[in-house]
Scaffold this motif. Structure first.
Motif, PDB file in Angstrom:
ATOM      1  N   ARG A 261       0.810  -1.216   0.000  1.00  0.00           N
ATOM      2  CA  ARG A 261       0.000   0.000   0.000  1.00  0.00           C
ATOM      3  C   ARG A 261       0.845   1.269   0.000  1.00  0.00           C
ATOM      4  NH1 ARG A 261      -2.445  -0.370   6.163  1.00  0.00           N
ATOM      5  NH2 ARG A 261      -0.438  -0.453   7.266  1.00  0.00           N
ATOM      6  N   ASP A 262       2.104   1.175   0.402  1.00  0.00           N
ATOM      7  CA  ASP A 262       2.985   2.339   0.423  1.00  0.00           C
ATOM      8  C   ASP A 262       3.882   2.425  -0.803  1.00  0.00           C
ATOM      9  OD1 ASP A 262       1.970   3.058   2.896  1.00  0.00           O
ATOM     10  OD2 ASP A 262       3.451   1.844   3.979  1.00  0.00           O
ATOM     11  N   GLN A 263       3.669   1.563  -1.778  1.00  0.00           N
ATOM     12  CA  GLN A 263       4.534   1.511  -2.949  1.00  0.00           C
ATOM     13  C   GLN A 263       3.888   2.227  -4.127  1.00  0.00           C
ATOM     14  OE1 GLN A 263       7.475   0.564  -2.703  1.00  0.00           O
ATOM     15  NE2 GLN A 263       8.269   0.303  -4.747  1.00  0.00           N
ATOM     16  N   ALA A 264       4.703   2.970  -4.877  1.00  0.00           N
ATOM     17  CA  ALA A 264       4.241   3.670  -6.078  1.00  0.00           C
ATOM     18  C   ALA A 264       5.329   3.579  -7.138  1.00  0.00           C
ATOM     19  CB  ALA A 264       3.917   5.126  -5.779  1.00  0.00           C
ATOM     20  N   ILE A 265       4.912   3.515  -8.404  1.00  0.00           N
ATOM     21  CA  ILE A 265       5.869   3.382  -9.494  1.00  0.00           C
ATOM     22  C   ILE A 265       5.355   4.158 -10.708  1.00  0.00           C
ATOM     23  CG2 ILE A 265       4.795   1.177 -10.113  1.00  0.00           C
ATOM     24  CD1 ILE A 265       7.453   0.329 -11.322  1.00  0.00           C
ATOM     25  N   PRO A 266       6.169   5.005 -11.335  1.00  0.00           N
ATOM     26  CA  PRO A 266       5.757   5.699 -12.560  1.00  0.00           C
ATOM     27  C   PRO A 266       5.651   4.712 -13.718  1.00  0.00           C
ATOM     28  CG  PRO A 266       7.594   6.817 -11.502  1.00  0.00           C
ATOM     29  CD  PRO A 266       7.469   5.491 -10.835  1.00  0.00           C
ATOM     30  N   VAL A 267       4.534   4.777 -14.448  1.00  0.00           N
ATOM     31  CA  VAL A 267       4.283   3.841 -15.537  1.00  0.00           C
ATOM     32  C   VAL A 267       4.022   4.615 -16.818  1.00  0.00           C
ATOM     33  CG1 VAL A 267       3.431   1.998 -14.050  1.00  0.00           C
ATOM     34  CG2 VAL A 267       1.843   3.710 -14.907  1.00  0.00           C
ATOM     35  N   PHE A 268       4.091   3.880 -17.917  1.00  0.00           N
ATOM     36  CA  PHE A 268       3.921   4.445 -19.259  1.00  0.00           C
ATOM     37  C   PHE A 268       3.044   3.507 -20.065  1.00  0.00           C
ATOM     38  CE2 PHE A 268       5.447   4.527 -23.689  1.00  0.00           C
ATOM     39  CZ  PHE A 268       5.121   5.831 -24.014  1.00  0.00           C
ATOM     40  N   ASN A 269       2.073   4.057 -20.770  1.00  0.00           N
ATOM     41  CA  ASN A 269       1.181   3.274 -21.622  1.00  0.00           C
ATOM     42  C   ASN A 269       1.683   3.357 -23.059  1.00  0.00           C
ATOM     43  OD1 ASN A 269      -0.905   2.013 -22.975  1.00  0.00           O
ATOM     44  ND2 ASN A 269      -2.517   2.996 -21.789  1.00  0.00           N
TER      45      ASN A 269
ATOM     46  N   THR B 164       4.221  -0.131 -18.703  1.00  0.00           N
ATOM     47  CA  THR B 164       5.648  -0.359 -18.523  1.00  0.00           C
ATOM     48  C   THR B 164       6.246   0.791 -17.704  1.00  0.00           C
ATOM     49  OG1 THR B 164       6.219   0.783 -20.586  1.00  0.00           O
ATOM     50  CG2 THR B 164       5.786  -1.594 -20.709  1.00  0.00           C
ATOM     51  N   THR B 165       7.486   0.613 -17.274  1.00  0.00           N
ATOM     52  CA  THR B 165       8.157   1.671 -16.532  1.00  0.00           C
ATOM     53  C   THR B 165       8.474   2.836 -17.471  1.00  0.00           C
ATOM     54  OG1 THR B 165      10.247   0.511 -16.919  1.00  0.00           O
ATOM     55  CG2 THR B 165       9.139   0.138 -14.820  1.00  0.00           C
ATOM     56  N   SER B 166       8.283   4.051 -16.968  1.00  0.00           N
ATOM     57  CA  SER B 166       8.532   5.241 -17.786  1.00  0.00           C
ATOM     58  C   SER B 166       9.992   5.672 -17.728  1.00  0.00           C
ATOM     59  CB  SER B 166       7.638   6.394 -17.322  1.00  0.00           C
ATOM     60  OG  SER B 166       7.895   6.711 -15.963  1.00  0.00           O
ATOM     61  N   GLY B 167      10.679   5.399 -16.623  1.00  0.00           N
ATOM     62  CA  GLY B 167      12.081   5.765 -16.512  1.00  0.00           C
ATOM     63  C   GLY B 167      12.340   7.193 -16.086  1.00  0.00           C
ATOM     64  N   ILE B 168      11.281   7.976 -15.795  1.00  0.00           N
ATOM     65  CA  ILE B 168      11.483   9.383 -15.447  1.00  0.00           C
ATOM     66  C   ILE B 168      11.816   9.567 -13.977  1.00  0.00           C
ATOM     67  CG2 ILE B 168       9.941  10.141 -17.278  1.00  0.00           C
ATOM     68  CD1 ILE B 168       7.802  10.605 -15.182  1.00  0.00           C
ATOM     69  N   ASP B 169      11.709   8.499 -13.185  1.00  0.00           N
ATOM     70  CA  ASP B 169      12.006   8.624 -11.759  1.00  0.00           C
ATOM     71  C   ASP B 169      13.483   8.490 -11.468  1.00  0.00           C
ATOM     72  OD1 ASP B 169      12.084   6.010 -12.524  1.00  0.00           O
ATOM     73  OD2 ASP B 169      11.210   5.216 -10.683  1.00  0.00           O
ATOM     74  N   GLY B 170      14.280   8.071 -12.427  1.00  0.00           N
ATOM     75  CA  GLY B 170      15.705   7.928 -12.208  1.00  0.00           C
ATOM     76  C   GLY B 170      16.119   6.657 -11.509  1.00  0.00           C
ATOM     77  N   LEU B 171      15.182   5.735 -11.270  1.00  0.00           N
ATOM     78  CA  LEU B 171      15.493   4.472 -10.605  1.00  0.00           C
ATOM     79  C   LEU B 171      15.242   3.282 -11.515  1.00  0.00           C
ATOM     80  CD1 LEU B 171      14.078   5.104  -7.014  1.00  0.00           C
ATOM     81  CD2 LEU B 171      16.454   5.144  -7.744  1.00  0.00           C
ATOM     82  N   TYR B 172      14.043   3.206 -12.094  1.00  0.00           N
ATOM     83  CA  TYR B 172      13.670   2.077 -12.949  1.00  0.00           C
ATOM     84  C   TYR B 172      14.101   2.349 -14.388  1.00  0.00           C
ATOM     85  CZ  TYR B 172      10.580   0.543  -9.159  1.00  0.00           C
ATOM     86  OH  TYR B 172      10.077   0.125  -7.960  1.00  0.00           O
ATOM     87  N   PRO B 173      14.736   1.373 -15.046  1.00  0.00           N
ATOM     88  CA  PRO B 173      14.988   1.517 -16.480  1.00  0.00           C
ATOM     89  C   PRO B 173      13.677   1.543 -17.253  1.00  0.00           C
ATOM     90  CG  PRO B 173      16.338  -0.226 -15.516  1.00  0.00           C
ATOM     91  CD  PRO B 173      15.332   0.152 -14.480  1.00  0.00           C
ATOM     92  N   ALA B 174      13.646   2.275 -18.333  1.00  0.00           N
ATOM     93  CA  ALA B 174      12.423   2.411 -19.124  1.00  0.00           C
ATOM     94  C   ALA B 174      12.138   1.128 -19.895  1.00  0.00           C
ATOM     95  CB  ALA B 174      12.553   3.582 -20.087  1.00  0.00           C
TER      96      ALA B 174
END
Length: 359
Positions: free
Chosen positions: A186-194, A233-243
């Motif tokens: 519940r405390d986890q968030a991740i930037p995604v891309f469509n 998919t991951t967007s990669g704009i957070d600087g942590l997850y590869p796109a």
């Protein structure tokens, strides 16, 4: 009378036998006796062994045609399956060869376009394999513990994924262990891309009791182009997850008339439950993204400018203060000099015209 006409059969008195009922009773009693005796004393076991040894060759000879028919049927069935599998493998091999050729062409085209646009090439993110030791004992969180830690260069915020997609992120690092918060926490968030629409959003762990074990796209407008089955998919704009890493798939889209936002529920692509082996990637630097780097450069430039201005103001104030102190010292020295100098008489001012003696 000839001898041929004489009846040589025994008289009917000597041809009488026991009745059918008596024979049935006798044989039944004998069978019952043999069964009881065999159960008690095993008297028929040697006989059974002898009979089995004598009939074994006969059984083998009789069973050969049946075994031959079964073997022939099995051989034909296996051969048909092998031929079908070979045909399917050949078709799949052709498809894979076409895909590989297409992938090579797309890769070359991508490199060519990046060279034309002078973009930085994508590098593979290094990672290492880890094993899930146990789940977190906290019943209100969705986290697991892996057997890698600080001694294995596991960094805080490292993406964690399996063979299907992203499953979480490293949130705590210990010397030999690390805690991974799953995407459904519940405390986890991740930037995604469509990829279908090119829209970016943020997926949160669904903490509701009715849909435990999923994700939710929050703050999406009611008219947003989101459909069931879209792959996020991951967007990669957070600087942590590869796109480009698979994250989740849209399962339901609820558009509400009483709200300006839609309720969009997703299901993680990776196995967030029951996973055993995972891949821990090295987190990307936050300044690796061009926009983040430019913003950081601007922030550093503004800080340097403000520091220079503050330094200039301080120097000017110090110079003004020093000038004022100097002027004050000069004025004080001049005043002290005037106070120390005695007044001269008026007659002595002109020695050539001495005053006359009244006598």
């Amino acid at each position: 009378m000839s001898l041929d006409t004489l009846d040589h059969r025994a008289p009917s008195l000597f041809k009488q036998q026991a009745s059918r009922t008596s024979q049935l009773a006798l044989y039944s009693a004998l069978a019952l006796f043999l069964m009881v005796a065999d159960a008690r004393f095993k008297i028929t076991k040697p006989v059974r062994s002898v009979v089995s040894a004598v009939l074994a060759p006969v059984q083998w000879v009789v069973a050969q045609p049946v075994l031959a028919y079964q073997n022939a049927s099995r051989y034909l069935e296996v051969q048909q399956q092998a031929v079908a599998s070979e045909d399917a493998a050949r078709k799949e091999l052709v498809i894979m060869a076409q895909r590989a050729e297409l992938a090579d062409e797309l890769m070359q085209e991508n490199e060519h376009l990046r060279a034309l646009l002078e973009l930085k090439g994508r590098n593979l993110t290094p990672g290492q394999v880890a094993e899930v030791v146990y789940d977190s004992p906290d019943p209100y969180t969705r986290r697991v513990v892996i057997d890698k830690g600080q001694v294995d260069n596991i960094a805080l915020g490292s993406p964690v994924l399996d063979e299907q997609g992203v499953i979480g992120q490293v949130t705590r690092v210990y010397p030999t262990r690390a805690e991974v918060a799953l995407l459904i926490d519940r405390d986890q968030a991740i930037p995604v891309f469509n990829p279908r629409t090119g829209a970016r959003s943020v997926a949160y762990g669904d903490a509701s009791t009715t849909r435990s074990g999923g994700m939710e796209l929050r703050f999406m407008p009611s008219n947003a182009d989101v459909q069931v089955g879209d792959l996020l998919t991951t967007s990669g704009i957070d600087g942590l997850y590869p796109a480009g890493l698979p994250v989740a798939k849209v399962m339901t889209v609820e558009r509400r008339a009483d709200s300006a936002f839609s309720r969009i529920y997703c299901e993680p692509v990776g196995r967030v439950q029951g996973v055993r082996h995972v891949m821990v990637l090295k987190p990307k630097g936050r300044t690796e993204h061009p926009e983040a780097a430019n913003m950081q450069v601007q922030v550093d430039a503004e800080k340097a400018d403000r520091a220079a201005k503050a330094r200039g103001k301080n120097e000017k104030a110090a110079a003004d203060k020093a000038a004022a102190e100097k002027k004050a010292a000069e004025a004080k020295a001049e005043k002290a000099e005037k106070a120390e100098t005695p007044d001269k008489p008026a007659n002595s001012a002109n020695p050539a015209n001495p005053a006359k003696d009244p006598a």
